[in-house]
Scaffold this active site. Structure first.
Site, PDB file in Angstrom:
ATOM      1  N   THR A   1      29.881  39.482  42.775  1.00  9.54           N
ATOM      2  CA  THR A   1      29.313  39.736  44.099  1.00  9.54           C
ATOM      3  C   THR A   1      28.116  40.645  43.905  1.00  9.54           C
ATOM      4  O   THR A   1      28.085  41.439  42.967  1.00  9.54           O
ATOM      5  CB  THR A   1      30.384  40.436  44.966  1.00  9.54           C
ATOM      6  OG1 THR A   1      31.369  39.474  45.311  1.00  9.54           O
ATOM      7  CG2 THR A   1      29.817  41.048  46.236  1.00  9.54           C
TER       8      THR A   1
ATOM      9  N   GLY B   1      34.719  43.637  44.191  1.00  9.98           N
ATOM     10  CA  GLY B   1      36.036  43.626  43.567  1.00  9.98           C
ATOM     11  C   GLY B   1      36.995  42.739  44.340  1.00  9.98           C
ATOM     12  O   GLY B   1      36.570  41.825  45.063  1.00  9.98           O
TER      13      GLY B   1
ATOM     14  N   VAL C   1      38.017  34.725  53.921  1.00 11.69           N
ATOM     15  CA  VAL C   1      36.925  35.697  53.960  1.00 11.69           C
ATOM     16  C   VAL C   1      37.428  36.977  53.291  1.00 11.69           C
ATOM     17  O   VAL C   1      38.523  37.448  53.612  1.00 11.69           O
ATOM     18  CB  VAL C   1      36.486  35.991  55.412  1.00 11.69           C
ATOM     19  CG1 VAL C   1      35.364  37.020  55.432  1.00 11.69           C
ATOM     20  CG2 VAL C   1      36.029  34.706  56.100  1.00 11.69           C
TER      21      VAL C   1
HETATM   22  N1  ASP Z   1      34.746  41.263  46.942  1.00 12.35           N
HETATM   23  C1  ASP Z   1      34.511  39.849  46.772  1.00 12.35           C
HETATM   24  C2  ASP Z   1      35.549  39.102  47.540  1.00 12.35           C
HETATM   25  O1  ASP Z   1      36.722  39.448  47.466  1.00 12.35           O
HETATM   26  C3  ASP Z   1      34.508  39.418  45.350  1.00 12.35           C
HETATM   27  C4  ASP Z   1      33.647  40.268  44.426  1.00 12.35           C
HETATM   28  O2  ASP Z   1      33.302  41.387  44.754  1.00 12.35           O
HETATM   29  O3  ASP Z   1      33.262  39.794  43.339  1.00 12.35           O
HETATM   30  O4  ASP Z   1      35.208  38.143  48.182  1.00 12.35           O
END
Ligand code: ASP
Length: 299
Positions: A171, A223, A200
Site C-alpha cells: 500500500t 499493514g 474494504v
Molecule cells: N492496509 C491495506 C489493507 O488492508 C494493505 C496494506 O497496507 O498493504 O487493505
C-alpha cells in the site's frame, strides 16, 4: 513567514523479499524527488500528497493502481483516501475498478460532491462523470500478481495475516506539510490478496488508514487492515503527537496495535511541529522523507 516544507512517503510494510528491495527504494525515492520541488515552489500539501501517491500508483512495484493484488475473483479493486488537515475535509473511494489513480477520484469526491465516501458502482459512475479514463482491466494487472493469484487461489490454508507469511503489502501513502504549515495525507491500496469481493480495509477509512489535522499533524498507515481499523491507528498516532515525541508516538501506536489486536503494520507521519515519525512491527517497511532538501530512503 513561510516554513520549510516536509514530505514523507511509504510503500508498504511486510516481509519485503530481498529481490524487491531496490524497486521499493527506487519507487519511494522517485515519489520524493519528483514531489518535493513542487512543495518548495509553494504547492499545497494536498496537491503534494496527491502528486506523490499518483507516482506510486503508476509504479507496478506497489499494491496500488497498477500492480495491485487480485481479489478472490481475480479482479483488481482499489481503495484510496485523501485528507486536508486545514479543513478536515476528506474524500475516499473503495472497491473501484479500471482506473489508475483512485487517489485523484477520492479528491474529486472531496471537492466536487457534498459527500465524503463513494464505493463500487456508484464510485465508478462518478469517475465516468468526472471524465476519468476507464481502462481495460488488464491495464492494471501485472504478471507478478497473476502468478501470485494462481499460486494461492486454491490454497485452503491461505491466511492474509499469517505472522510468518504476512501478505498485506505495498500500500502507498504520503504525508506533507506545505510552506504555509498546512498538512495533508493520502493513502492508496489494492487491499489484500484474495480478499472477498467488496472487502474494504483500513486504507480509505479516515482515522484508520490516514488522518490529517493541522493542530496535530498527519499520519498514513499500512499493514493488515482488519487490525488497523480496530484501533483507528492513524488518528491514535496523530493524537499521541500532542504528548510525545514523533518517533515515540508512532512506536506506541504500533505497540498498541500489536498488543491489543495482534496487528501488523507500519505508520509514517509528520507532527504539528514538523518532525517526522515512522514505526513498524513487520520485518520491513519501504519509506523515505526529505531532510536538508535530499531524500533519505530506507526499508
Ligand atoms: N492496509 C491495506 C489493507 O488492508 C494493505 C496494506 O497496507 O498493504 O487493505
Amino acid at each position: 513567514m513561510t516554513k520549510t516544507p516536509k514530505l514523507i512517503v511509504h510503500g508498504g510494510a511486510w516481509n519485503i523479499p530481498d529481490e524487491y528491495v531496490s524497486a521499493h527504494l527506487n519507487g519511494v525515492q522517485q515519489a520524493l524527488s519528483k514531489t518535493y520541488p513542487l512543495l518548495l515552489d509553494g504547492v499545497s500539501a494536498l496537491d503534494a500528497v496527491e502528486h506523490a501517491v499518483r507516482i506510486l500508483e503508476e509504479d507496478p512495484t506497489f499494491d496500488a493502481g497498477r500492480g495491485a493484488f487480485l481479489n478472490e475473483a481475480g479482479e483488481v479493486e482499489l481503495d484510496a483516501v485523501i485528507m486536508d488537515g486545514s479543513s478536515l475535509d476528506f474524500g475516499a473511494v473503495a472497491a473501484v475498478q479500471n482506473i489508475l489513480h483512485p487517489v485523484s477520484l477520492a479528491r474529486k469526491v472531496m471537492e466536487e460532491t457534498e459527500h465524503c465516501f463513494l464505493v463500487g458502482q456508484g464510485a465508478m459512475s462518478f469517475a465516468q462523470r468526472m471524465s476519468f479514463e476507464i481502462l481495460d482491466p488488464k491495464a492494471l494487472l501485472t504478471a507478478r500478481e497473476l502468478e501470485f493469484y494462481n499460486s494461492i487461489k486454491n490454497k485452503t490454508d491461505f491466511e492474509t495475516h499469517h505472522p510468518f507469511e504476512f501478505q498485506p503489502r505495498d500500500t502507498v501513502g504520503a504525508v506533507a506539510m506545505d510552506i504555509h504549515g498546512n498538512f495533508a495525507v493520502a493513502t492508496s491500496t489494492g487491499g489484500t490478496a484474495r480478499k472477498l469481493r467488496g472487502r474494504v480495509g483500513d486504507s480509505p477509512i479516515v482515522g484508520a488508514g490516514a488522518y490529517a489535522d493541522n493542530d496535530l499533524g498527519a499520519v498514513s498507515a499500512t499493514g493488515w487492515g482488519e487490525s488497523i481499523m480496530k484501533v483507528v491507528l492513524s488518528k491514535r498516532v496523530c493524537d499521541a503527537f500532542k504528548e510525545h515525541e514523533a518517533i515515540t508516538a508512532a512506536k506506541n501506536g504500533i505497540e498498541y496495535l500489536e498488543q491489543r489486536v495482534k496487528g501488523l503494520g507500519g505508520v509514517i507521519g509528520i507532527t504539528a511541529k514538523g518532525d517526522y515519525a515512522f514505526a513498524y512491527n513487520t520485518p520491513r517497511m519501504a519509506r523515505g522523507y526529505i531532510e536538508g532538501g535530499a531524500p533519505i530512503v530506507d526499508i
